[in-house]
Design a protein around this motif. Structure first.
Motif, PDB file in Angstrom:
ATOM      1  N   ASN A 209      -4.038 -10.962 -41.992  1.00  0.00           N
ATOM      2  CA  ASN A 209      -4.505  -9.581 -41.978  1.00  0.00           C
ATOM      3  C   ASN A 209      -3.887  -8.815 -40.806  1.00  0.00           C
ATOM      4  OD1 ASN A 209      -6.687  -7.478 -42.828  1.00  0.00           O
ATOM      5  ND2 ASN A 209      -7.005  -7.731 -40.634  1.00  0.00           N
ATOM      6  N   PHE A 210      -3.797  -9.475 -39.654  1.00  0.00           N
ATOM      7  CA  PHE A 210      -3.216  -8.832 -38.481  1.00  0.00           C
ATOM      8  C   PHE A 210      -1.718  -8.597 -38.663  1.00  0.00           C
ATOM      9  CE2 PHE A 210      -1.448  -8.359 -34.304  1.00  0.00           C
ATOM     10  CZ  PHE A 210      -2.434  -7.772 -33.541  1.00  0.00           C
ATOM     11  N   MET A 211      -1.052  -9.516 -39.363  1.00  0.00           N
ATOM     12  CA  MET A 211       0.407  -9.478 -39.459  1.00  0.00           C
ATOM     13  C   MET A 211       0.943  -8.343 -40.309  1.00  0.00           C
ATOM     14  SD  MET A 211       1.245 -13.485 -40.057  1.00  0.00           S
ATOM     15  CE  MET A 211       0.517 -14.715 -38.967  1.00  0.00           C
ATOM     16  N   GLU A 212       0.144  -7.838 -41.226  1.00  0.00           N
ATOM     17  CA  GLU A 212       0.682  -6.824 -42.140  1.00  0.00           C
ATOM     18  C   GLU A 212      -0.084  -5.515 -42.030  1.00  0.00           C
ATOM     19  OE1 GLU A 212      -1.080  -5.613 -44.795  1.00  0.00           O
ATOM     20  OE2 GLU A 212      -2.499  -7.174 -45.399  1.00  0.00           O
ATOM     21  N   SER A 213       0.640  -4.425 -42.190  1.00  0.00           N
ATOM     22  CA  SER A 213       0.035  -3.099 -42.111  1.00  0.00           C
ATOM     23  C   SER A 213      -0.115  -2.448 -43.482  1.00  0.00           C
ATOM     24  CB  SER A 213       0.862  -2.209 -41.185  1.00  0.00           C
ATOM     25  OG  SER A 213       0.837  -2.714 -39.865  1.00  0.00           O
ATOM     26  N   GLU A 234       8.594  -0.907 -40.044  1.00  0.00           N
ATOM     27  CA  GLU A 234       9.734  -1.800 -40.216  1.00  0.00           C
ATOM     28  C   GLU A 234       9.250  -3.240 -40.093  1.00  0.00           C
ATOM     29  OE1 GLU A 234      13.292  -0.749 -37.863  1.00  0.00           O
ATOM     30  OE2 GLU A 234      12.106   0.950 -37.162  1.00  0.00           O
ATOM     31  N   CYS A 235       9.622  -4.094 -41.054  1.00  0.00           N
ATOM     32  CA  CYS A 235       9.195  -5.492 -41.054  1.00  0.00           C
ATOM     33  C   CYS A 235      10.418  -6.399 -41.133  1.00  0.00           C
ATOM     34  CB  CYS A 235       8.251  -5.772 -42.218  1.00  0.00           C
ATOM     35  SG  CYS A 235       6.708  -4.845 -42.150  1.00  0.00           S
ATOM     36  N   PRO A 236      11.106  -6.627 -40.025  1.00  0.00           N
ATOM     37  CA  PRO A 236      12.299  -7.474 -40.044  1.00  0.00           C
ATOM     38  C   PRO A 236      11.923  -8.944 -40.298  1.00  0.00           C
ATOM     39  CG  PRO A 236      12.131  -6.165 -38.020  1.00  0.00           C
ATOM     40  CD  PRO A 236      10.802  -6.128 -38.681  1.00  0.00           C
ATOM     41  N   TYR A 239      11.116 -15.171 -36.756  1.00  0.00           N
ATOM     42  CA  TYR A 239      11.810 -16.261 -36.083  1.00  0.00           C
ATOM     43  C   TYR A 239      10.932 -17.511 -36.153  1.00  0.00           C
ATOM     44  CZ  TYR A 239      15.166 -12.885 -34.326  1.00  0.00           C
ATOM     45  OH  TYR A 239      16.155 -11.933 -34.245  1.00  0.00           O
ATOM     46  N   PRO A 240      11.464 -18.682 -35.771  1.00  0.00           N
ATOM     47  CA  PRO A 240      10.680 -19.915 -35.934  1.00  0.00           C
ATOM     48  C   PRO A 240       9.312 -19.912 -35.264  1.00  0.00           C
ATOM     49  CG  PRO A 240      12.976 -20.456 -35.529  1.00  0.00           C
ATOM     50  CD  PRO A 240      12.863 -18.965 -35.368  1.00  0.00           C
ATOM     51  N   ALA A 241       9.180 -19.233 -34.106  1.00  0.00           N
ATOM     52  CA  ALA A 241       7.911 -19.291 -33.365  1.00  0.00           C
ATOM     53  C   ALA A 241       7.084 -18.018 -33.467  1.00  0.00           C
ATOM     54  CB  ALA A 241       8.183 -19.599 -31.886  1.00  0.00           C
ATOM     55  N   PHE A 242       7.595 -16.971 -34.144  1.00  0.00           N
ATOM     56  CA  PHE A 242       6.845 -15.715 -34.194  1.00  0.00           C
ATOM     57  C   PHE A 242       7.393 -14.816 -35.290  1.00  0.00           C
ATOM     58  CE2 PHE A 242      10.513 -14.760 -31.596  1.00  0.00           C
ATOM     59  CZ  PHE A 242      10.853 -13.450 -31.937  1.00  0.00           C
ATOM     60  N   ASN A 243       6.579 -13.823 -35.675  1.00  0.00           N
ATOM     61  CA  ASN A 243       7.071 -12.713 -36.481  1.00  0.00           C
ATOM     62  C   ASN A 243       6.598 -11.416 -35.843  1.00  0.00           C
ATOM     63  OD1 ASN A 243       4.551 -11.704 -37.795  1.00  0.00           O
ATOM     64  ND2 ASN A 243       4.556 -13.703 -38.827  1.00  0.00           N
ATOM     65  N   TYR A 244       7.120 -10.299 -36.334  1.00  0.00           N
ATOM     66  CA  TYR A 244       6.804  -9.013 -35.698  1.00  0.00           C
ATOM     67  C   TYR A 244       7.108  -7.879 -36.653  1.00  0.00           C
ATOM     68  CZ  TYR A 244      11.862  -8.412 -35.103  1.00  0.00           C
ATOM     69  OH  TYR A 244      13.203  -8.279 -35.339  1.00  0.00           O
ATOM     70  N   HIS A 245       6.508  -6.714 -36.386  1.00  0.00           N
ATOM     71  CA  HIS A 245       6.959  -5.496 -37.052  1.00  0.00           C
ATOM     72  C   HIS A 245       6.690  -4.303 -36.144  1.00  0.00           C
ATOM     73  CE1 HIS A 245       2.745  -5.693 -38.574  1.00  0.00           C
ATOM     74  NE2 HIS A 245       2.819  -4.401 -38.844  1.00  0.00           N
ATOM     75  N   TRP A 246       7.342  -3.191 -36.460  1.00  0.00           N
ATOM     76  CA  TRP A 246       7.321  -2.004 -35.600  1.00  0.00           C
ATOM     77  C   TRP A 246       6.682  -0.827 -36.324  1.00  0.00           C
ATOM     78  CZ3 TRP A 246       9.149  -3.700 -31.099  1.00  0.00           C
ATOM     79  CH2 TRP A 246      10.239  -4.557 -31.037  1.00  0.00           C
ATOM     80  N   ILE A 247       6.003   0.031 -35.555  1.00  0.00           N
ATOM     81  CA  ILE A 247       5.565   1.330 -36.042  1.00  0.00           C
ATOM     82  C   ILE A 247       5.931   2.360 -34.965  1.00  0.00           C
ATOM     83  CG2 ILE A 247       3.636   2.749 -36.821  1.00  0.00           C
ATOM     84  CD1 ILE A 247       2.106   0.180 -37.454  1.00  0.00           C
ATOM     85  N   THR A 248       6.741   3.341 -35.337  1.00  0.00           N
ATOM     86  CA  THR A 248       7.135   4.394 -34.395  1.00  0.00           C
ATOM     87  C   THR A 248       6.487   5.707 -34.822  1.00  0.00           C
ATOM     88  OG1 THR A 248       9.249   3.315 -33.948  1.00  0.00           O
ATOM     89  CG2 THR A 248       9.077   5.647 -33.384  1.00  0.00           C
ATOM     90  N   LYS A 249       5.631   6.244 -33.950  1.00  0.00           N
ATOM     91  CA  LYS A 249       4.952   7.498 -34.289  1.00  0.00           C
ATOM     92  C   LYS A 249       4.340   8.112 -33.038  1.00  0.00           C
ATOM     93  CE  LYS A 249       0.576   5.251 -35.601  1.00  0.00           C
ATOM     94  NZ  LYS A 249      -0.327   5.856 -34.617  1.00  0.00           N
ATOM     95  N   GLU A 250       3.995   9.353 -33.147  1.00  0.00           N
ATOM     96  CA  GLU A 250       3.267  10.041 -32.080  1.00  0.00           C
ATOM     97  C   GLU A 250       1.813   9.573 -32.161  1.00  0.00           C
ATOM     98  OE1 GLU A 250       3.899  11.742 -28.835  1.00  0.00           O
ATOM     99  OE2 GLU A 250       5.519  12.055 -30.287  1.00  0.00           O
ATOM    100  N   ARG A 366       6.316  -9.031 -45.277  1.00  0.00           N
ATOM    101  CA  ARG A 366       7.328  -9.995 -44.839  1.00  0.00           C
ATOM    102  C   ARG A 366       6.763 -10.965 -43.781  1.00  0.00           C
ATOM    103  NH1 ARG A 366      12.937 -11.763 -45.379  1.00  0.00           N
ATOM    104  NH2 ARG A 366      12.769 -13.588 -44.052  1.00  0.00           N
ATOM    105  N   PRO A 367       5.961 -10.485 -42.796  1.00  0.00           N
ATOM    106  CA  PRO A 367       5.412 -11.432 -41.816  1.00  0.00           C
ATOM    107  C   PRO A 367       4.564 -12.538 -42.452  1.00  0.00           C
ATOM    108  CG  PRO A 367       5.228  -9.196 -40.987  1.00  0.00           C
ATOM    109  CD  PRO A 367       5.645  -9.094 -42.430  1.00  0.00           C
ATOM    110  N   ASN A 368       3.849 -12.226 -43.539  1.00  0.00           N
ATOM    111  CA  ASN A 368       3.027 -13.239 -44.206  1.00  0.00           C
ATOM    112  C   ASN A 368       3.895 -14.319 -44.837  1.00  0.00           C
ATOM    113  OD1 ASN A 368       1.738 -10.558 -44.104  1.00  0.00           O
ATOM    114  ND2 ASN A 368      -0.051 -11.631 -44.875  1.00  0.00           N
ATOM    115  N   TYR A 369       5.016 -13.904 -45.404  1.00  0.00           N
ATOM    116  CA  TYR A 369       5.989 -14.844 -45.977  1.00  0.00           C
ATOM    117  C   TYR A 369       6.520 -15.772 -44.887  1.00  0.00           C
ATOM    118  CZ  TYR A 369      10.571 -16.156 -48.067  1.00  0.00           C
ATOM    119  OH  TYR A 369      11.685 -16.813 -48.533  1.00  0.00           O
TER     120      TYR A 369
END
Length: 382
Positions: A209-213, A234-236, A239-250, A366-369
């Motif tokens: 739940n935390f990993m995806e927006s 953005e959900c790139p 990596y083997p030990a972590f995943n991440y995604h970005w949100i850019t906004k005001e 993508r982070p869930n995958y």
């Protein structure tokens, strides 16, 4: 007596998870329901993940003075992490060497670690310093007792521990993440609140739940949902030990963007939030002005213990309005957590349904995958 049927069922579940993870991301599906409901699968996780991996237990800035401590568990092993008299972080077994009582609870400050059962007491480096009346026993040697030490490392201001003596160092495993988020200066963020909770769900459901927006507009429609534009995310690949995604906004709150005196961040980074999932259980929302986090620990398949905390970047710590901003943020986080709790507890009820089937993932999951592939790679590896 062995249970061949149970063993076969567990192996079939592991095989189903692995087969699903062999799909390309374009055809990826959610994990099978059994990974959330099977006690046997949790036993594999305890053996192959929790007994082997580095796990976060809190923020180093929470331990400010000699004798400050926090307690946690690695599986069934109680541990204590403290600042010793030289102000070094030290982790050790939190179990007395006499009749094996747990020594310390919660957080606090001690000059010595005193057992609440028979008052055996230890210095901040774990050496036994006192044992009432034990001098009457000829075979007793105080110098032969010292609390077992546990590997402990600090990364970006976080405290990590592991029982695995051969696990690569944290900074090695997270070197790429260091590169990605270095400009934030997360090491210097200061924790301003910490709580502990237990929710009625499987730990992986909350982690996912935390990993995806993707769920923000609907599940959080009364709070942050209206401000969450999915097209901005953005959900790139992870990596083997972590995943991440970005949100850019005001940001709607001033502390969500960089403080005017912040010289570390430039351009779009001054208004970019990073959502980090460090395997297996450390989840961080990192913004230019504040952070908040969850650290998870399963308590059986249907309950998860949560360490929930957060704080501010140094520029906002120094800002006269910091307390007001943090109070506003904390109220919002509490409301968001209440929505998340309803969501993840509903999913846990759903995965038990006889007709439950894992559906296809969206491009925002993508982070869930990546998380599923991490699990599939670790289960059965030891």
């Amino acid at each position: 007596m062995a249970d061949p049927a149970g063993t076969n069922t567990l192996q079939a579940l592991v095989d189903e998870l692995r087969t699903g993870c062999e799909r390309s991301f374009g055809d990826a599906h959610a994990m099978p329901p059994g990974v959330y409901t099977s006690p046997d699968f949790l036993a594999l996780e305890e053996r192959d993940i929790f007994a082997q991996e580095w796990q976060c237990v809190g923020r180093a800035s929470a331990l400010k003075a000699a004798g400050d401590y926090l307690t946690a568990r690695i599986g069934e092993q109680p541990i204590v992490v403290l600042r010793d008299e030289d102000m070094q972080l030290k982790a050790m077994s939190n179990v007395c060497l006499h009749r094996m009582s747990v020594l310390l609870e919660g957080r606090g400050n001690v000059r010595r670690i005193v057992c609440p059962y028979h008052a055996w007491n230890y210095s901040l480096d774990g050496a036994l310093k006192g044992a009432p009346l034990m001098d009457r026993q000829a075979g007793f040697c105080k110098e032969s007792y010292k609390l077992p030490q546990i590997r402990c490392e600090e990364w970006q201001g976080w405290i990590y521990v592991t029982l695995n003596q051969s696990a690569p160092p944290v900074h090695t495993q997270l070197a790429k993440l260091n590169e990605l988020i270095d400009a934030y200066g997360m090491s210097n963020y200061i924790e301003t609140f910490h709580e502990e909770h237990v929710w009625n769900t499987n730990w992986k459901i909350l982690a996912e739940n935390f990993m995806e927006s993707y769920h923000l507009p609907m599940l959080h429609r009364a709070t942050v949902g209206p401000h969450s534009r999915l097209e901005e995310m953005e959900c790139p690949p992870g990596y083997p030990a972590f995943n991440y995604h970005w949100i850019t906004k005001e940001a709607s709150l001033p502390i969500g963007n960089a403080h005017p005196s912040n010289t570390r961040l430039t351009g779009h980074w001054r208004k970019t939030t990073a959502l980090l999932a460090i395997y297996p259980t450390h989840l961080i929302t990192l913004t230019p002005g504040y952070f908040w986090y969850l650290v998870l620990q399963p308590q059986g398949v249907g309950k998860v213990h949560i360490r929930f905390g957060g704080g501010l970047a140094p520029e906002f710590i120094a800002d006269p309005e910091a307390n007001a901003h943090m109070a506003t943020l904390k109220q919002l986080l509490d409301e968001v957590n209440a929505e998340d709790r309803r969501g993840v507890e509903a999913v846990f009820r759903g995965v038990h349904a006889p007709l439950a089937r894992p559906g296809q993932l969206s491009h925002l999951e993508r982070p869930n995958y990546d998380f599923a592939r991490y699990l599939a790679g670790k289960i059965g590896a030891h």
